[in-house]
Design a protein around this motif. Structure first.
Motif, PDB file in Angstrom:
ATOM      1  N   VAL A 126      -9.065   0.974  -1.732  1.00 41.14           N
ATOM      2  CA  VAL A 126      -8.237   2.133  -2.070  1.00 41.14           C
ATOM      3  C   VAL A 126      -8.799   2.890  -3.265  1.00 41.14           C
ATOM      4  O   VAL A 126      -8.810   4.125  -3.282  1.00 41.14           O
ATOM      5  CB  VAL A 126      -6.780   1.684  -2.334  1.00 41.14           C
ATOM      6  CG1 VAL A 126      -5.986   2.817  -2.963  1.00 41.14           C
ATOM      7  CG2 VAL A 126      -6.124   1.233  -1.038  1.00 41.14           C
ATOM      8  N   ALA A 348      -3.365   4.908  -0.992  1.00 38.87           N
ATOM      9  CA  ALA A 348      -2.392   3.875  -1.362  1.00 38.87           C
ATOM     10  C   ALA A 348      -1.111   3.972  -0.548  1.00 38.87           C
ATOM     11  O   ALA A 348      -0.330   3.014  -0.514  1.00 38.87           O
ATOM     12  CB  ALA A 348      -2.073   3.974  -2.855  1.00 38.87           C
ATOM     13  N   SER A 359       2.662  -3.741  -1.053  1.00 36.45           N
ATOM     14  CA  SER A 359       1.916  -2.480  -1.025  1.00 36.45           C
ATOM     15  C   SER A 359       2.400  -1.494  -2.081  1.00 36.45           C
ATOM     16  O   SER A 359       1.632  -0.654  -2.559  1.00 36.45           O
ATOM     17  CB  SER A 359       2.013  -1.841   0.362  1.00 36.45           C
ATOM     18  OG  SER A 359       3.366  -1.700   0.764  1.00 36.45           O
ATOM     19  N   VAL A 362       0.332  -1.822  -5.058  1.00 30.62           N
ATOM     20  CA  VAL A 362      -0.944  -1.112  -4.937  1.00 30.62           C
ATOM     21  C   VAL A 362      -0.764   0.352  -5.312  1.00 30.62           C
ATOM     22  O   VAL A 362      -1.556   0.918  -6.073  1.00 30.62           O
ATOM     23  CB  VAL A 362      -1.506  -1.236  -3.503  1.00 30.62           C
ATOM     24  CG1 VAL A 362      -2.755  -0.376  -3.324  1.00 30.62           C
ATOM     25  CG2 VAL A 362      -1.818  -2.683  -3.182  1.00 30.62           C
ATOM     26  N   PHE A 363       0.290   0.990  -4.777  1.00 36.95           N
ATOM     27  CA  PHE A 363       0.524   2.400  -5.066  1.00 36.95           C
ATOM     28  C   PHE A 363       0.722   2.632  -6.563  1.00 36.95           C
ATOM     29  O   PHE A 363       0.109   3.548  -7.147  1.00 36.95           O
ATOM     30  CB  PHE A 363       1.745   2.909  -4.295  1.00 36.95           C
ATOM     31  CG  PHE A 363       2.041   4.368  -4.518  1.00 36.95           C
ATOM     32  CD1 PHE A 363       1.437   5.331  -3.736  1.00 36.95           C
ATOM     33  CD2 PHE A 363       2.911   4.780  -5.526  1.00 36.95           C
ATOM     34  CE1 PHE A 363       1.695   6.689  -3.948  1.00 36.95           C
ATOM     35  CE2 PHE A 363       3.171   6.116  -5.741  1.00 36.95           C
ATOM     36  CZ  PHE A 363       2.562   7.078  -4.948  1.00 36.95           C
ATOM     37  N   VAL A 366      -2.580   2.135  -8.514  1.00 39.58           N
ATOM     38  CA  VAL A 366      -3.531   3.220  -8.284  1.00 39.58           C
ATOM     39  C   VAL A 366      -3.071   4.499  -8.973  1.00 39.58           C
ATOM     40  O   VAL A 366      -3.884   5.244  -9.556  1.00 39.58           O
ATOM     41  CB  VAL A 366      -3.715   3.446  -6.770  1.00 39.58           C
ATOM     42  CG1 VAL A 366      -4.549   4.693  -6.510  1.00 39.58           C
ATOM     43  CG2 VAL A 366      -4.380   2.231  -6.140  1.00 39.58           C
TER      44      VAL A 366
END
Length: 503
Positions: A126, A348, A359, A362-363, A366
């Motif tokens: 990503v 993301a 997840s 992750v967003f 990022v």
């Protein structure tokens, strides 16, 4: 009229106007504009004015559409004379470099954050794609060696495709989807990239041929048709399971370097649409973010971003560019200038839409990473270029020729402006030695228009209209470029008027 639609239009128009003013403010403060756009989205969101927006799939869809427009503009505004010597380094960075960056970032994430390998690889994928909008907007304003800048532009234009494919494959693996052996996946990725390249080049060449031979009823239709061809390249490639992102960038590159009617207007329209796409995309991503969660993501973001900037990116650049003998200072700058922006944040959203566990982490990671490291890298690029001694002298502007078809006369109407530093200044019209079926028919000087004769000399700042038979248009344009660079004795000096190749 529906009140909801009216309110939505008013809010949308207000956001665009505020973002345009913010761009001016960003330039004065030396800040990347994307940070202000993201901040605008956060202010409008749940922790600001209270707009509730959590539609990840819509964000993903609109994000892909915005990236298509941004990549189209990047291709249309990239000069082939600069890119042709940077194709090798750019492709190496966007393929081998991406693979190395993902692997190194994932290894460090496993070590420092105690993540499992599949999740770490997803996170590494990503964040490993450089952002076309950030690269195009930032680097083109700096006086840098063109081959080096073109390498970064090619990388940012092409690396989205392999990274998106990798993110999709890893997301499927993490959600228990069907998996294949690694070498089959690699062959599939390579086939999609090659297919996208063929479709993009073919549609670009075919579209350029069609536009040169079409006399559309309105000049404003040429910019629309040019951008539509780029979007068609993306859609056509995607429908046959090829890489649409490679297709749209290469289609734009072919069209942007072809002698199209109203080329300057088409490029200007694409730049405006790309700016609108950036504003909408960054504001939307800011709306999607939850500031209450971002503080918890600060530590992981700094660790992953630091690993990416200080270890993974340098290693990937070294491995990718060593065969091309790029000078060490330029390689160091390429390493530092791997700017992140909207692309990693859009990527993301893919794991969230796919239902990958954790997840959202992750967003958030990022999002914080992009904000922090865009601020660090974007503002430091001029200083880094000076410290490395690679700042290039500002070259005189190339003469630009704009053309429009005169269908019934089988001719072309061309417009040019004599730029600062051009050796067209002081040249008598007969000394241009244009083809016999080409002539300067009107000059506008200091707001006054007049019909020139054999005793007229071109002056700096002049705007001139020329008419040439269609078969002689390319020769006339080459002659104008040659005289602009080398003066009235251009032929004796070996200047042909072909596009230049900067270092």
């Amino acid at each position: 009229m529906n009140t909801t639609v009216t309110v939505a239009l008013a809010i949308g128009a207000s956001v665009v106007l505020v973002a345009a003013v913010a761009l001016r403010l960003a330039d004065r403060l030396g800040l990347p504009s994307l940070l202000l756009y993201l901040a605008l989205g956060v202010v409008l969101g749940e922790s600001g004015l209270g707009v509730q927006f959590e539609d990840v799939e819509l964000t993903q869809t609109l994000g892909v559409a915005a990236l298509v427009v941004i990549l189209a503009e990047g291709g249309l505004t990239t000069r082939w004379a600069d890119v042709r010597r940077a194709i090798g380094p750019g492709i190496a960075l966007s393929t081998v470099g991406v693979a190395v960056s993902v692997a190194v970032t994932a290894a460090i994430a496993v070590w420092l954050l105690d993540l499992d390998w599949p999740f770490a690889l997803l996170l590494g994928a990503v964040v490993s794609s450089t952002d076309a909008a950030a690269v195009f907007a930032t680097l083109r304003r700096l006086p840098l060696p063109r081959r080096m800048v073109a390498s970064l532009e090619v990388e940012s234009g092409l690396n989205d495709a392999p990274v998106i494919l990798l993110v999709v494959v890893l997301a499927e693996r993490l959600t228990g989807g069907e998996t294949t052996v690694w070498w089959l996946t690699l062959l599939e990725v390579l086939a999609e990239l090659a297919g996208g390249a063929v479709i993009g080049v073919a549609l670009g060449a075919g579209g350029a041929w069609l536009l040169r031979r079409s006399a559309l009823p309105l000049a404003g239709l040429y910019p629309l048709a040019t951008l539509a061809l780029c979007v068609l390249a993306f859609a056509s490639a995607d429908l046959v399971h090829a890489s649409g992102f490679v297709a749209v960038y290469l289609c734009g590159l072919v069209l942007g370097n072809a002698p199209l009617p109203h080329r300057s207007a088409s490029v200007g329209f694409a730049e405006g649409m790309a700016s609108l796409a950036q504003i909408g995309l960054f504001v939307l991503l800011g709306l999607l973010a939850s500031p209450s969660r971002l503080l918890d993501a600060l530590g992981p973001a700094l660790l992953v971003g630091g690993a990416l900037l200080l270890v993974a990116r340098p290693v990937s650049v070294l491995v990718s560019l060593a065969p091309f003998r790029m000078p060490w200072p330029q390689m160091a700058f390429v390493s530092w200038a791997g700017l992140r922006g909207a692309v990693p944040i859009v990527l993301a959203t893919f794991p969230i839409a796919a239902g990958v566990p954790r997840s959202t982490q992750v967003f958030d990671t990022v999002f914080v990473l992009v904000v922090v490291f865009t601020l660090v890298q974007g503002r430091s690029l001029p200083w880094v270029a000076r410290r490395l001694g690679i700042a290039a002298p500002v070259a005189p502007r190339e003469v630009q020729v704009e053309a429009a078809p005169l269908e019934e006369l089988d001719a072309e109407l061309m417009q040019l402006t004599v730029p600062e530093g051009s050796r067209l200044h002081g040249v008598y019209l007969p000394e241009l030695r244009l083809p016999e079926d080409a002539a300067v028919v009107l000059i506008v000087r200091e707001g006054r228009a007049f019909v020139p004769d054999a005793t007229t000399r071109l002056m700096r700042g002049d705007q001139a209209l020329l008419v040439a038979a269609r078969r002689s248009r390319a020769e006339a344009e080459r002659r104008l470029r040659a005289v602009s660079r080398a003066g009235r004795l251009a032929t004796w000096r070996g200047e042909t008027g072909s596009p230049t190749e900067a270092d």
